[in-house]
Design a protein around this motif. Structure first.
Motif, PDB file in Angstrom:
ATOM      1  N   UNK A   1       4.038  -3.901   4.358  1.00 50.96           N
ATOM      2  CA  UNK A   1       3.345  -4.605   3.286  1.00 50.96           C
ATOM      3  C   UNK A   1       1.846  -4.362   3.328  1.00 50.96           C
ATOM      4  N   UNK A   2       1.237  -4.312   2.151  1.00 51.98           N
ATOM      5  CA  UNK A   2      -0.206  -4.114   2.008  1.00 51.98           C
ATOM      6  C   UNK A   2      -0.712  -5.165   1.038  1.00 51.98           C
ATOM      7  N   UNK A   3      -1.744  -5.914   1.434  1.00 48.20           N
ATOM      8  CA  UNK A   3      -2.244  -7.020   0.605  1.00 48.20           C
ATOM      9  C   UNK A   3      -3.758  -6.938   0.513  1.00 48.20           C
ATOM     10  N   UNK A   4      -4.261  -7.102  -0.710  1.00 45.09           N
ATOM     11  CA  UNK A   4      -5.711  -7.143  -0.934  1.00 45.09           C
ATOM     12  C   UNK A   4      -6.033  -8.291  -1.874  1.00 45.09           C
ATOM     13  N   UNK A   5      -6.870  -9.221  -1.425  1.00 43.44           N
ATOM     14  CA  UNK A   5      -7.310 -10.340  -2.253  1.00 43.44           C
ATOM     15  C   UNK A   5      -8.791 -10.193  -2.568  1.00 43.44           C
ATOM     16  N   UNK A   6      -9.115 -10.154  -3.857  1.00 43.99           N
ATOM     17  CA  UNK A   6     -10.502 -10.041  -4.273  1.00 43.99           C
ATOM     18  C   UNK A   6     -11.183  -8.832  -3.667  1.00 43.99           C
ATOM     19  N   UNK A   7     -12.366  -9.072  -3.108  1.00 41.34           N
ATOM     20  CA  UNK A   7     -13.138  -7.989  -2.501  1.00 41.34           C
ATOM     21  C   UNK A   7     -12.831  -7.814  -1.023  1.00 41.34           C
ATOM     22  N   UNK A   8     -11.869  -8.578  -0.497  1.00 36.43           N
ATOM     23  CA  UNK A   8     -11.520  -8.473   0.919  1.00 36.43           C
ATOM     24  C   UNK A   8     -10.899  -7.112   1.226  1.00 36.43           C
ATOM     25  N   UNK A   9     -10.928  -6.744   2.500  1.00 36.10           N
ATOM     26  CA  UNK A   9     -10.308  -5.498   2.928  1.00 36.10           C
ATOM     27  C   UNK A   9      -8.786  -5.618   2.842  1.00 36.10           C
ATOM     28  N   UNK A  10      -8.123  -4.493   2.776  1.00 39.73           N
ATOM     29  CA  UNK A  10      -6.657  -4.482   2.764  1.00 39.73           C
ATOM     30  C   UNK A  10      -6.113  -5.022   4.077  1.00 39.73           C
ATOM     31  N   UNK A  11      -5.061  -5.837   3.992  1.00 42.61           N
ATOM     32  CA  UNK A  11      -4.277  -6.240   5.157  1.00 42.61           C
ATOM     33  C   UNK A  11      -3.005  -5.411   5.150  1.00 42.61           C
ATOM     34  N   UNK A  12      -2.561  -5.028   6.334  1.00 40.10           N
ATOM     35  CA  UNK A  12      -1.369  -4.190   6.441  1.00 40.10           C
ATOM     36  C   UNK A  12      -0.499  -4.709   7.569  1.00 40.10           C
ATOM     37  N   UNK A  13       0.807  -4.745   7.357  1.00 43.03           N
ATOM     38  CA  UNK A  13       1.672  -5.199   8.425  1.00 43.03           C
ATOM     39  C   UNK A  13       3.136  -5.160   8.030  1.00 43.03           C
ATOM     40  N   UNK A  14       4.019  -5.338   8.996  1.00 41.39           N
ATOM     41  CA  UNK A  14       5.455  -5.372   8.696  1.00 41.39           C
ATOM     42  C   UNK A  14       5.807  -6.650   7.950  1.00 41.39           C
ATOM     43  N   UNK A  15       6.939  -6.649   7.274  1.00 39.40           N
ATOM     44  CA  UNK A  15       7.352  -7.826   6.521  1.00 39.40           C
ATOM     45  C   UNK A  15       7.791  -8.965   7.429  1.00 39.40           C
ATOM     46  N   UNK A  16       7.928  -8.691   8.723  1.00 39.81           N
ATOM     47  CA  UNK A  16       8.194  -9.760   9.685  1.00 39.81           C
ATOM     48  C   UNK A  16       6.937 -10.559   9.999  1.00 39.81           C
ATOM     49  N   UNK A  17       5.777 -10.042   9.607  1.00 43.36           N
ATOM     50  CA  UNK A  17       4.498 -10.747   9.760  1.00 43.36           C
ATOM     51  C   UNK A  17       4.398 -11.770   8.632  1.00 43.36           C
ATOM     52  N   UNK A  18       4.424 -13.063   8.978  1.00 46.51           N
ATOM     53  CA  UNK A  18       4.418 -14.087   7.924  1.00 46.51           C
ATOM     54  C   UNK A  18       3.150 -14.034   7.076  1.00 46.51           C
ATOM     55  N   UNK A  19       2.050 -13.560   7.653  1.00 50.13           N
ATOM     56  CA  UNK A  19       0.823 -13.434   6.883  1.00 50.13           C
ATOM     57  C   UNK A  19       0.949 -12.435   5.750  1.00 50.13           C
ATOM     58  N   UNK A  20       1.852 -11.463   5.897  1.00 56.13           N
ATOM     59  CA  UNK A  20       2.150 -10.495   4.845  1.00 56.13           C
ATOM     60  C   UNK A  20       3.286 -11.015   3.963  1.00 56.13           C
ATOM     61  N   UNK A  21       4.350 -11.496   4.594  1.00 59.59           N
ATOM     62  CA  UNK A  21       5.550 -11.922   3.857  1.00 59.59           C
ATOM     63  C   UNK A  21       5.254 -13.031   2.858  1.00 59.59           C
ATOM     64  N   UNK A  22       4.319 -13.936   3.179  1.00 58.56           N
ATOM     65  CA  UNK A  22       4.010 -15.043   2.280  1.00 58.56           C
ATOM     66  C   UNK A  22       3.416 -14.564   0.961  1.00 58.56           C
ATOM     67  N   UNK A  23       2.832 -13.365   0.945  1.00 55.95           N
ATOM     68  CA  UNK A  23       2.213 -12.843  -0.275  1.00 55.95           C
ATOM     69  C   UNK A  23       3.163 -11.995  -1.106  1.00 55.95           C
ATOM     70  N   UNK A  24       4.296 -11.625  -0.531  1.00 60.02           N
ATOM     71  CA  UNK A  24       5.244 -10.738  -1.224  1.00 60.02           C
ATOM     72  C   UNK A  24       6.270 -11.564  -1.985  1.00 60.02           C
ATOM     73  N   UNK A  25       6.422 -11.277  -3.268  1.00 59.49           N
ATOM     74  CA  UNK A  25       7.447 -11.914  -4.094  1.00 59.49           C
ATOM     75  C   UNK A  25       8.400 -10.820  -4.562  1.00 59.49           C
TER      76      UNK A  25
END
Length: 255
Positions: free
Chosen positions: A95-119
């Motif tokens: 998973x790859x997540x970018x909010x606003x001007x923040x840097x990209x976050x990257x991680x496996x879908x087992x990482x709840x910090x990534x999974x919570x953003x994926x729908x």
């Protein structure tokens, strides 16, 4: 001549159990290269006598089936009117997540910090199959030929909810807010936090191979605090907007 998934669905017997409907829905969704979903969501934290802290979310999701990949483009709007764009991708199981001007976050879908953003409605349909036997099957009553599968729950303590497959996502989604509350001085234990309500609803289009027409997921937890309760609520709805014939590719900078 090779049969199409839709033709196979027409010849197959009418599903009767929730598990059979889910299996038919999974087959129907695999019949196209990809799908587009419109997402809408809201979440709030409220304490009696105070204005709630809340946010809404709207996004478009493109989800391909072969290869499996997801692109989610949306906007988060807070109760103060602040707006923040969000980009979410899932490619190759990462998973790859970018909010606003923040840097990209990257991680496996087992990482709840990534999974919570994926729908991802198709991944959620796969998870639903594990507990679909507890779903109630009905017709929507709207005359559109849709079948409704619904699971509800209430009264569970958070400590017990953690072990229930149907409540896995609700618990995961509640954790970040609970962590914030505890940092702010809320001392309620998992055994004191109660699930007031939980509803998960799938609407399947019987006229088109029982493919997913809509999915709704909503929950409310009560967190004891100073003689009252803090109410944590969340709701997300995904509506199928039809076939997606494109592809999903990571933007520059995401890797």
């Amino acid at each position: 001549m090779k049969s199409t998934p839709s033709a196979e669905n027409k010849r197959a017997p009418e599903p009767k159990t929730a598990a059979q409907f889910v299996a038919r829905a999974q087959q129907g969704m695999r019949g196209e290269k990809g799908w587009t979903f419109a997402l809408s969501g809201s979440e709030s934290v409220a304490m009696r006598g105070q204005a709630p802290s809340s946010a809404t979310y709207a996004a478009t999701v493109h989800r391909t089936t072969a290869p499996e990949a997801l692109q989610q483009t949306g906007t988060i709007t807070t109760s103060k009117g602040e707006r923040k764009p969000e980009l979410v991708y899932v490619v190759g199981g990462t998973g790859y997540v970018k909010e606003g001007a923040d840097a990209w976050k990257k991680g496996p879908l087992t990482d709840t910090g990534i999974a919570d953003d994926v729908e991802d409605p198709l991944a959620e349909l796969h998870d639903f199959a594990a507990y679909a036997k507890s779903a109630k099957v009905s017709r929507t009553g709207a005359g559109d030929g849709r079948v409704r599968l619904q699971v509800t729950a209430s009264g569970w303590q958070l400590s017990a909810a953690r072990t229930r497959p149907a409540l896995k996502r609700a618990v995961r989604e509640a954790e970040p807010t609970l962590a914030q509350l505890r940092r702010a001085g809320v001392t309620a234990t998992d055994g004191q936090i109660t699930l007031r309500s939980f509803t998960e609803t799938w609407e399947l289009d019987a006229a088109h191979g029982y493919r997913v027409a809509a999915h709704r997921h909503a929950f409310t937890f009560l967190v004891p605090f100073q003689g009252g309760d803090i109410t944590m609520s969340q709701e997300v709805r995904a509506d199928n907007r039809g076939v997606f014939a494109g592809s999903v590719e990571l933007p520059d900078g995401a890797q």
